[in-house]
Design an enzyme around this catalytic site. Structure first.
Site, PDB file in Angstrom:
ATOM      1  N   GLY A 133       0.772  -1.278   0.118  1.00  0.00           N
ATOM      2  CA  GLY A 133      -0.063  -0.169   0.010  1.00  0.00           C
ATOM      3  C   GLY A 133       0.792   1.194   0.017  1.00  0.00           C
ATOM      4  O   GLY A 133       0.216   2.302   0.533  1.00  0.00           O
ATOM      5  N   SER A 167       1.693   3.323  -2.379  1.00  0.00           N
ATOM      6  CA  SER A 167       1.695   4.255  -3.413  1.00  0.00           C
ATOM      7  C   SER A 167       1.030   5.695  -2.825  1.00  0.00           C
ATOM      8  O   SER A 167       1.174   6.790  -3.649  1.00  0.00           O
ATOM      9  CB  SER A 167       0.648   3.763  -4.358  1.00  0.00           C
ATOM     10  OG  SER A 167       1.286   2.865  -5.319  1.00  0.00           O
ATOM     11  N   VAL A 187      -2.709  -7.817  -1.995  1.00  0.00           N
ATOM     12  CA  VAL A 187      -2.356  -8.623  -0.828  1.00  0.00           C
ATOM     13  C   VAL A 187      -3.127  -9.706  -0.555  1.00  0.00           C
ATOM     14  O   VAL A 187      -3.015 -10.558   0.392  1.00  0.00           O
ATOM     15  CB  VAL A 187      -1.953  -7.833   0.114  1.00  0.00           C
ATOM     16  CG1 VAL A 187      -0.662  -6.873  -0.181  1.00  0.00           C
ATOM     17  CG2 VAL A 187      -3.247  -6.827   0.762  1.00  0.00           C
ATOM     18  N   ASN A 226       1.078  -2.408   5.349  1.00  0.00           N
ATOM     19  CA  ASN A 226       0.250  -1.129   5.263  1.00  0.00           C
ATOM     20  C   ASN A 226      -0.868  -0.984   4.651  1.00  0.00           C
ATOM     21  O   ASN A 226      -1.716  -0.418   5.052  1.00  0.00           O
ATOM     22  CB  ASN A 226       1.311   0.027   5.013  1.00  0.00           C
ATOM     23  CG  ASN A 226       0.399   1.385   4.912  1.00  0.00           C
ATOM     24  OD1 ASN A 226       0.092   1.897   5.736  1.00  0.00           O
ATOM     25  ND2 ASN A 226       0.264   1.520   3.431  1.00  0.00           N
ATOM     26  N   SER A 264      -4.229  -0.220  14.495  1.00  0.00           N
ATOM     27  CA  SER A 264      -4.854   1.131  14.698  1.00  0.00           C
ATOM     28  C   SER A 264      -5.457   1.160  16.297  1.00  0.00           C
ATOM     29  O   SER A 264      -5.234   0.169  16.978  1.00  0.00           O
ATOM     30  CB  SER A 264      -6.244   1.203  13.702  1.00  0.00           C
ATOM     31  OG  SER A 264      -7.101   1.962  14.237  1.00  0.00           O
ATOM     32  N   TYR A 324     -13.927  -2.821  10.439  1.00  0.00           N
ATOM     33  CA  TYR A 324     -12.742  -2.389  10.544  1.00  0.00           C
ATOM     34  C   TYR A 324     -12.071  -2.552  11.768  1.00  0.00           C
ATOM     35  O   TYR A 324     -10.781  -3.186  12.028  1.00  0.00           O
ATOM     36  CB  TYR A 324     -12.726  -0.631  10.103  1.00  0.00           C
ATOM     37  CG  TYR A 324     -11.366  -0.148  10.449  1.00  0.00           C
ATOM     38  CD1 TYR A 324     -10.361  -0.170   9.244  1.00  0.00           C
ATOM     39  CD2 TYR A 324     -10.789   0.774  11.328  1.00  0.00           C
ATOM     40  CE1 TYR A 324      -9.444   0.375   9.159  1.00  0.00           C
ATOM     41  CE2 TYR A 324      -9.869   1.537  11.332  1.00  0.00           C
ATOM     42  CZ  TYR A 324      -8.921   1.174  10.160  1.00  0.00           C
ATOM     43  OH  TYR A 324      -7.530   1.585  10.206  1.00  0.00           O
ATOM     44  N   ALA A 355     -12.603  -4.771  13.987  1.00  0.00           N
ATOM     45  CA  ALA A 355     -12.348  -6.272  14.119  1.00  0.00           C
ATOM     46  C   ALA A 355     -11.220  -6.482  13.409  1.00  0.00           C
ATOM     47  O   ALA A 355     -10.502  -7.423  13.858  1.00  0.00           O
ATOM     48  CB  ALA A 355     -13.431  -7.367  13.648  1.00  0.00           C
ATOM     49  N   LYS A 385      -8.506  -4.667  12.843  1.00  0.00           N
ATOM     50  CA  LYS A 385      -7.425  -4.302  13.414  1.00  0.00           C
ATOM     51  C   LYS A 385      -7.001  -4.814  14.667  1.00  0.00           C
ATOM     52  O   LYS A 385      -5.766  -4.893  15.031  1.00  0.00           O
ATOM     53  CB  LYS A 385      -7.643  -2.703  13.627  1.00  0.00           C
ATOM     54  CG  LYS A 385      -7.493  -2.017  12.119  1.00  0.00           C
ATOM     55  CD  LYS A 385      -6.301  -2.034  11.316  1.00  0.00           C
ATOM     56  CE  LYS A 385      -5.974  -1.443  10.055  1.00  0.00           C
ATOM     57  NZ  LYS A 385      -4.896  -1.444   9.277  1.00  0.00           N
TER      58      LYS A 385
END
Length: 257
Positions: A13, A15, A67, A93, A146, A159, A161, A163
């Site tokens: 990730g 870019s 990924v 990332n 996070s 999200y 869950a 992280k």
């Protein structure tokens, strides 16, 4: 001074956003960057991450990678390791952020969050550690978790869950491979100003900033600095930690009198 000359760093990730800042920062201290993403182009336009790095005297290349695709990750990591003599630093990332309570989250949204955030971290970590073991050399893995993996964040069921899974995955993998000289740690950002967090309106941003002890959101560079530390020899004896970079949010919000 941190010097990563001769090291190969693989950033997923990379870019845009936080990944772009991480890649650029690692390159500035001598690492050769492999920037893995679905596209080379920055989402915000302008030069690619690799172009920025090379323009400032660094060394970088882009590889296209999903990924969430286990077979693709295996092929790409094997190719990079063969061509460059191994991957010394992996930064997981790549991630997606979609809002929704558990009732509002459909199967497709749940699976997308998990396939990128959790499965992607698993796929890349497994393949890089396999090649480090085969080469019998130490290495660094830094996962991007996070604060949402440590506490609830209203309206972000999938999200949070995903992280939370990364936080404990980091601990377990660190435990399994510390004796091999492979350090696995995580950086847990709080609220960061990136394209991904553009979903918050100005009023919400202001309120969240006021509730942060430091009084502001993090920048992508704040996160990159923490990753640089964990990827460097300075962190050789740090194992399985989840480093909070949240301006104090998690320890407690200020009392407004």
């Amino acid at each position: 001074m941190i010097d990563l000359s001769g090291k190969v760093a693989f950033v997923t990730g990379g870019s845009s956003g936080i990944g772009r800042a991480i890649a650029y920062t690692l390159a500035q201290v001598g690492a050769h960057l492999v920037i893995a993403d679905l596209t080379e182009s920055a989402r915000e336009g302008g030069p690619t991450t690799g172009e920025l790095i090379v323009a400032d005297g660094g060394s970088a290349e882009h590889v296209l990678l999903d990924v969430s695709d286990s077979a693709q990750v295996s092929r790409v990591v094997a190719d990079v390791s063969t061509r460059l003599g191994g991957i010394d630093i992996l930064v997981n990332n790549a991630g997606v952020l979609v809002s929704g309570t558990v009732v509002e989250t459909d199967d497709e949204t749940w699976r997308r969050q998990m396939s990128v955030n959790v499965d992607g971290t698993f796929h890349c970590t497994r393949e890089v550690i396999r090649q480090l073991l085969a080469l019998d050399r130490p290495g660094k893995v830094v996962n991007i978790s996070s604060i949402s993996g440590l506490r609830g964040n209203p309206g972000f069921a999938a999200y949070c869950a995903s992280k939370g899974a990364i936080v404990n995955f980091t601990r377990q993998v660190a435990l399994d491979y510390a004796a091999h000289g492979i350090n696995v740690n995580a950086v847990a950002p709080g609220f960061v100003t990136t394209e991904m967090t553009a979903l918050y309106d100005d009023q919400t941003r202001d309120a969240l900033s006021a509730q942060t002890p430091r009084g502001r959101w993090a920048t992508a560079q704040d996160i990159a600095n923490a990753v640089l530390f964990l990827a460097s020899p300075l962190a050789d004896h740090i194992v399985g930690e989840n480093l909070l970079v949240d301006g104090g949010w998690t320890i407690g919000t200020p009392v407004q009198l």
